[in-house]
Design a protein around this motif. Structure first.
Motif, mmCIF file in Angstrom:
data_model
loop_
_atom_site.group_PDB
_atom_site.id
_atom_site.type_symbol
_atom_site.label_atom_id
_atom_site.label_comp_id
_atom_site.label_asym_id
_atom_site.label_seq_id
_atom_site.Cartn_x
_atom_site.Cartn_y
_atom_site.Cartn_z
ATOM 1 N N ASP A 10 0.735 -1.015 -0.011
ATOM 2 C CA ASP A 10 -0.041 -0.017 -0.309
ATOM 3 C C ASP A 10 0.945 1.330 -0.015
ATOM 4 O O ASP A 10 0.965 1.994 1.140
ATOM 5 N N ASP A 11 1.463 1.341 -1.190
ATOM 6 C CA ASP A 11 2.354 2.792 -1.324
ATOM 7 C C ASP A 11 2.164 2.923 -2.806
ATOM 8 O O ASP A 11 1.305 2.650 -3.471
ATOM 9 N N GLU A 12 3.363 3.605 -3.278
ATOM 10 C CA GLU A 12 3.264 4.048 -4.639
ATOM 11 C C GLU A 12 2.946 2.778 -5.606
ATOM 12 O O GLU A 12 2.767 2.841 -6.697
ATOM 13 N N ARG A 13 3.774 1.649 -5.274
ATOM 14 C CA ARG A 13 3.458 0.421 -6.177
ATOM 15 C C ARG A 13 2.208 0.306 -6.417
ATOM 16 O O ARG A 13 1.533 -0.236 -7.530
ATOM 17 N N ALA A 14 1.222 0.167 -5.251
ATOM 18 C CA ALA A 14 -0.240 0.034 -5.411
ATOM 19 C C ALA A 14 -0.693 1.070 -6.326
ATOM 20 O O ALA A 14 -1.547 0.889 -7.427
ATOM 21 N N ALA A 15 -0.550 2.287 -6.000
ATOM 22 C CA ALA A 15 -1.214 3.225 -6.726
ATOM 23 C C ALA A 15 -0.777 3.323 -8.448
ATOM 24 O O ALA A 15 -1.581 3.456 -9.276
ATOM 25 N N SER A 16 0.481 3.000 -8.532
ATOM 26 C CA SER A 16 1.089 2.682 -9.817
ATOM 27 C C SER A 16 0.449 1.690 -10.827
ATOM 28 O O SER A 16 0.124 1.543 -11.839
ATOM 29 N N ALA A 17 0.333 0.284 -10.124
ATOM 30 C CA ALA A 17 -0.396 -0.691 -10.512
ATOM 31 C C ALA A 17 -1.810 -0.215 -10.820
ATOM 32 O O ALA A 17 -2.376 -0.835 -11.890
ATOM 33 N N ALA A 18 -2.611 0.457 -9.928
ATOM 34 C CA ALA A 18 -4.189 0.775 -10.256
ATOM 35 C C ALA A 18 -4.110 1.658 -11.544
ATOM 36 O O ALA A 18 -4.913 1.401 -12.318
ATOM 37 N N SER A 19 -3.034 2.531 -11.706
ATOM 38 C CA SER A 19 -3.062 3.238 -12.904
ATOM 39 C C SER A 19 -2.875 2.744 -14.367
ATOM 40 O O SER A 19 -3.605 2.736 -15.209
ATOM 41 N N PHE A 20 -2.124 1.564 -14.122
ATOM 42 C CA PHE A 20 -1.916 0.700 -15.207
ATOM 43 C C PHE A 20 -2.801 -0.202 -15.739
ATOM 44 O O PHE A 20 -3.051 -0.005 -16.722
ATOM 45 N N VAL A 21 -3.467 -0.690 -14.606
ATOM 46 C CA VAL A 21 -4.637 -1.381 -14.979
ATOM 47 C C VAL A 21 -5.716 -0.735 -15.587
ATOM 48 O O VAL A 21 -6.517 -1.355 -16.709
ATOM 49 N N ARG A 22 -6.135 0.443 -14.972
ATOM 50 C CA ARG A 22 -6.914 1.271 -15.752
ATOM 51 C C ARG A 22 -6.420 1.723 -17.062
ATOM 52 O O ARG A 22 -7.502 1.552 -18.030
ATOM 53 N N GLU A 23 -5.454 1.750 -17.381
ATOM 54 C CA GLU A 23 -4.970 2.026 -18.807
ATOM 55 C C GLU A 23 -5.156 0.863 -19.623
ATOM 56 O O GLU A 23 -5.346 1.149 -21.088
ATOM 57 N N LEU A 24 -5.024 -0.242 -18.988
ATOM 58 C CA LEU A 24 -5.455 -1.450 -19.887
ATOM 59 C C LEU A 24 -6.807 -1.637 -20.160
ATOM 60 O O LEU A 24 -7.305 -2.440 -20.790
ATOM 61 N N GLY A 25 -7.685 -0.955 -19.483
ATOM 62 C CA GLY A 25 -9.244 -0.804 -19.771
ATOM 63 C C GLY A 25 -9.850 -1.712 -18.744
ATOM 64 O O GLY A 25 -11.084 -2.123 -19.078
ATOM 65 N N TYR A 26 -9.344 -1.817 -17.521
ATOM 66 C CA TYR A 26 -9.922 -2.777 -16.410
ATOM 67 C C TYR A 26 -10.175 -2.142 -15.178
ATOM 68 O O TYR A 26 -9.504 -1.045 -14.766
ATOM 69 N N GLU A 27 -11.060 -2.564 -14.502
ATOM 70 C CA GLU A 27 -11.194 -1.912 -13.157
ATOM 71 C C GLU A 27 -10.333 -2.590 -11.990
ATOM 72 O O GLU A 27 -10.288 -3.484 -11.901
ATOM 73 N N PRO A 28 -9.342 -1.812 -11.449
ATOM 74 C CA PRO A 28 -8.452 -2.418 -10.587
ATOM 75 C C PRO A 28 -9.102 -2.366 -9.218
ATOM 76 O O PRO A 28 -9.986 -1.759 -8.628
ATOM 77 N N LEU A 29 -8.658 -3.498 -8.672
ATOM 78 C CA LEU A 29 -9.190 -4.015 -7.230
ATOM 79 C C LEU A 29 -7.810 -4.160 -6.524
ATOM 80 O O LEU A 29 -7.097 -5.181 -6.424
ATOM 81 N N SER A 30 -7.401 -3.081 -5.727
ATOM 82 C CA SER A 30 -6.221 -3.303 -4.713
ATOM 83 C C SER A 30 -6.391 -3.851 -3.664
ATOM 84 O O SER A 30 -7.257 -3.346 -2.941
ATOM 85 N N ASP A 31 -5.797 -4.983 -3.388
ATOM 86 C CA ASP A 31 -5.729 -5.478 -1.929
ATOM 87 C C ASP A 31 -4.586 -5.861 -1.507
ATOM 88 O O ASP A 31 -3.969 -6.774 -1.740
ATOM 89 N N PRO A 32 -3.719 -4.962 -0.913
ATOM 90 C CA PRO A 32 -2.360 -5.194 -0.460
ATOM 91 C C PRO A 32 -2.149 -6.497 0.718
ATOM 92 O O PRO A 32 -3.014 -6.536 1.418
ATOM 93 N N MET A 33 -1.399 -7.504 0.485
ATOM 94 C CA MET A 33 -1.122 -8.616 0.973
ATOM 95 C C MET A 33 -0.027 -8.764 1.608
ATOM 96 O O MET A 33 0.670 -9.470 2.290
ATOM 97 N N LEU A 34 0.886 -7.571 1.501
ATOM 98 C CA LEU A 34 2.184 -7.647 2.146
ATOM 99 C C LEU A 34 2.299 -5.987 2.732
ATOM 100 O O LEU A 34 2.248 -5.277 2.371
ATOM 101 N N ALA A 35 3.093 -6.094 3.816
ATOM 102 C CA ALA A 35 3.466 -4.859 4.423
ATOM 103 C C ALA A 35 4.825 -5.131 5.083
ATOM 104 O O ALA A 35 5.072 -6.243 5.730
ATOM 105 N N VAL A 36 5.600 -3.929 4.984
ATOM 106 C CA VAL A 36 7.050 -4.225 5.564
ATOM 107 C C VAL A 36 7.168 -3.901 6.899
ATOM 108 O O VAL A 36 6.724 -2.692 7.228
ATOM 109 N N GLU A 37 7.858 -4.552 7.645
ATOM 110 C CA GLU A 37 8.322 -4.118 9.015
ATOM 111 C C GLU A 37 9.880 -4.432 8.945
ATOM 112 O O GLU A 37 10.430 -5.396 9.127
ATOM 113 N N PRO A 38 10.496 -3.346 8.919
ATOM 114 C CA PRO A 38 12.103 -3.071 8.913
ATOM 115 C C PRO A 38 12.801 -3.963 10.260
ATOM 116 O O PRO A 38 12.147 -3.509 11.262
#
Length: 238
Positions: A10-38
């Motif tokens: 849930d960062d710029e990667r999800a936002a970028s992925a959503a934009s890319f899926v929309r460009e491909l003509g589909y509705e994005p469903l973002s459901d982050p399955m990974l969170a980072v704990e340094p």
């Protein structure tokens, strides 16, 4: 509009992925399955080779001010790009973006060399064992842990209701977390059925094997291990 699920952090990667899926003509469903704990750890600085396997690892060591003492090695162009963007020179990039590909890349130089592997707590044993077998002295530093975010699982419920046209799995762990979230909601079986009625993409053979072992049929594996290539492969099949 048909929905395609993806599971980027849930960062710029999800936002970028959503934009890319929309460009491909589909509705994005973002459901982050990974969170980072340094973990707060940093790699050794005296290794002959330091191996990075992810963009996240590159960003964490840059934030910590780590300095490379030897050659820097990246698995995959996204990791290489992140390293270079934060000021590190990438000396080696295997042609095959996988643990086995990296072992093949370093094997000729491995005997007697010290290799530092800096990655998450879910790294494949293939890399460490392969480099050890090739004669290197290998040390691993866990830079971060990958956990399932609280509340993840909207995509599992959508799959169970038959609402997904496609799904893009970018790692074995995202697939495992998807199934765990489905099980918590009591829809694991229905979610697997929903995926099998959709077009499922896996970013590489390890992810494909994880899916198949869980009863999820994989329809496409892109030639290039990037999210964009994965999403394009799914939508082309659709």
């Amino acid at each position: 509009m048909s929905r395609i699920a993806f599971f980027r952090p849930d960062d710029e990667r999800a936002a970028s992925a959503a934009s890319f899926v929309r460009e491909l003509g589909y509705e994005p469903l973002s459901d982050p399955m990974l969170a980072v704990e340094p973990t707060g750890e940093t790699p050794r600085s005296d290794a002959d080779y330091t191996v990075f396997t992810s963009k996240t690892g590159a960003e964490l060591v840059a934030d910590a001010g780590w300095r490379a003492g030897g050659a820097v090695v990246a698995i995959g162009t996204p990791t290489a790009g992140a390293l270079e963007a934060t000021g590190y020179a990438v000396d080696r990039l295997p042609g095959e973006f996988s643990s086995s590909g990296l072992v093949d890349e370093l094997a000729p130089d491995a005997p007697g060399a010290t290799v530092e592997v800096a990655r998450s707590d879910h790294g494949s044993a293939v890399l460490l064992e392969g480099l050890n077998d090739a004669g290197a002295y290998v040390h691993e530093t866990v830079l971060y842990r990958l956990v399932r975010p609280e509340g993840a699982g909207r995509s599992a419920e959508a799959a169970a209701r038959g609402e997904l046209a496609g799904a893009c799995f970018t790692s074995s762990l995202t697939l495992e977390h998807f199934l765990a979230a489905a099980a918590e909601r009591g829809v694991r079986g229905a979610a697997i059925e929903g995926l099998n009625d959709a077009i499922v993409g896996a970013i590489g053979e390890p992810t494909e094997a994880t899916a198949e072992s869980a009863g999820v049929a994989v329809d496409v594996v892109p030639e290039t291990a990037t999210f964009e290539a994965l999403a394009e492969a799914v939508t082309e099949r659709l």
